[in-house]
Design a protein around this motif. Sequence first.
Motif, PDB file in Angstrom:
ATOM      1  N   ASP A 145       0.853  -1.183   0.000  1.00 53.65           N
ATOM      2  CA  ASP A 145       0.000   0.000   0.000  1.00 53.65           C
ATOM      3  C   ASP A 145       0.890   1.234   0.000  1.00 53.65           C
ATOM      4  O   ASP A 145       1.492   1.592   1.013  1.00 53.65           O
ATOM      5  CB  ASP A 145      -0.907   0.003   1.231  1.00 53.65           C
ATOM      6  CG  ASP A 145      -1.944   1.104   1.172  1.00 53.65           C
ATOM      7  OD1 ASP A 145      -1.551   2.280   1.205  1.00 53.65           O
ATOM      8  OD2 ASP A 145      -3.140   0.798   1.067  1.00 53.65           O
ATOM      9  N   ASP A 176       2.471  -1.499  -7.700  1.00 55.63           N
ATOM     10  CA  ASP A 176       1.088  -1.198  -8.097  1.00 55.63           C
ATOM     11  C   ASP A 176       0.813  -1.649  -9.520  1.00 55.63           C
ATOM     12  O   ASP A 176      -0.251  -2.194  -9.830  1.00 55.63           O
ATOM     13  CB  ASP A 176       0.814   0.305  -7.976  1.00 55.63           C
ATOM     14  CG  ASP A 176       0.366   0.705  -6.586  1.00 55.63           C
ATOM     15  OD1 ASP A 176       0.078  -0.204  -5.780  1.00 55.63           O
ATOM     16  OD2 ASP A 176       0.312   1.905  -6.301  1.00 55.63           O
ATOM     17  N   VAL A 278     -10.211   6.141  -0.973  1.00 49.70           N
ATOM     18  CA  VAL A 278      -9.544   5.072  -0.224  1.00 49.70           C
ATOM     19  C   VAL A 278     -10.147   4.890   1.172  1.00 49.70           C
ATOM     20  O   VAL A 278     -10.384   3.750   1.598  1.00 49.70           O
ATOM     21  CB  VAL A 278      -8.025   5.323  -0.160  1.00 49.70           C
ATOM     22  CG1 VAL A 278      -7.350   4.307   0.753  1.00 49.70           C
ATOM     23  CG2 VAL A 278      -7.419   5.254  -1.563  1.00 49.70           C
ATOM     24  N   THR A 355      -4.661  -1.555   1.266  1.00 48.20           N
ATOM     25  CA  THR A 355      -5.671  -1.275   0.241  1.00 48.20           C
ATOM     26  C   THR A 355      -5.705  -2.328  -0.864  1.00 48.20           C
ATOM     27  O   THR A 355      -6.737  -2.946  -1.124  1.00 48.20           O
ATOM     28  CB  THR A 355      -5.424   0.109  -0.393  1.00 48.20           C
ATOM     29  OG1 THR A 355      -5.404   1.091   0.645  1.00 48.20           O
ATOM     30  CG2 THR A 355      -6.536   0.446  -1.383  1.00 48.20           C
ATOM     31  N   SER A 383      -0.418  -5.923   8.139  1.00 48.39           N
ATOM     32  CA  SER A 383      -0.093  -4.519   7.869  1.00 48.39           C
ATOM     33  C   SER A 383       0.266  -3.788   9.160  1.00 48.39           C
ATOM     34  O   SER A 383       1.201  -2.976   9.190  1.00 48.39           O
ATOM     35  CB  SER A 383      -1.263  -3.826   7.175  1.00 48.39           C
ATOM     36  OG  SER A 383      -1.522  -4.424   5.915  1.00 48.39           O
TER      37      SER A 383
END
Length: 413
Positions: A145, A176, A278, A355, A383
Amino acid sequence: MRRAAELWPFQPTVRYARQLAEALRAETVGGVIMLLATVAALVWANVSHDSYEALRTTVVGPHALHLDLELYKWAQNGLLAIFFFVAGIEVKEEFVHGELANLRKAALPVLAAVAGMIMPALVYLAVSWGAPQAGRGWAVPTATDIAFALAVLAVTASALPAALRAFLLTSAVVDDLGAITIIAVFFTDHLNLLALAAGAAVIALYGLLQARRVRGAWIYVPLAVLAWYLVEISGVHATVAGVALGLMTRVHSGPGEESSPAERADHRLRPVSAGFAVPVFAFLSAGVVLDAGSLGAVAGDRVVLGVIAGLVAGKFLGVFGGAWLAVRLGLARLSEELHWRDMAAVSILAGVGFTVSLLIGGLAFGDDPERAAAVTTGVLAASLTASVLAAVLLRVRVRKHLNAQDDVVTRAR
């Protein structure tokens, strides 16, 4: 008669709106809002899970256009398209103006990012081997993320060399791009070739108009919405349209332009992405029950343990190992400002999946709510673990760098 602003002193002004938008462009603010949205989702889901589920599964949209989607689907397919559009612009900027423009400089973050996607998948498969549906979740721990990771770095280690942020940003951008490729290739259940071809044509038209320096949001916004819609109904995940449009956006300013279209789009949409898109996605995705029974089930689920191991251990091994191997083989060079211990800390930080990992987890196990919730819990746990470990190590590295600078000053005297 007094003006409306005098009658209602709390009315937002243009100046306050600009200040809010500017704040949302900072990684720290966006990260905090996303964290608050996650906490709110967890609290609501654990206080009244039925009402939370009723909200996230509320169907909205016209059936005639095949857009009668549940709210969490709108967040996945619609709002995250904005996030990935901004990510696409970042990728384009990196290829044209950033680290990726120089092959020698690009080698280190690119190879680290590639290894940082392969190793978590391997660790996941090793831990989850033989568990039911294990093969569906291999891609969950491959993502970093970018917003959350940069927020942690900004809060804990702003005093570290800028080269460290550049490395994390560039490797996360490549990550990404890899994640959206995985989504496009492996999470397409059905394919409407006609709609996909039409979507590609609209994206190509968008790119052509950009190349010809045609200006005006009045033409680009409808084209972007149309491209998103066509990709959405084609069966390919609609976030792919966001990245494609971002990559097609011009990053060079033309005659009479103070900034490029990419800079203007980023300036306008980053606050929307960080402050709304988000956080809403996080709120509609992160609400899982955290009672003794569910946590016990998670602890005994090798798929979830594989996700946690992949993000915490696999990401570190991949990013750090990929960077180290690239330097050892002479394919890349480590900045003189950095130490391998700095790289170790930021490699752990790459394990913040959040995310994109939540998105991939939802796509992989969307037809199994219990497993999807367990995987979400695993992503959150991993995370959080990666963030805390990285924050501690980064603070240690900050003190080391500051002490080294003091020693240099002392010797100079």
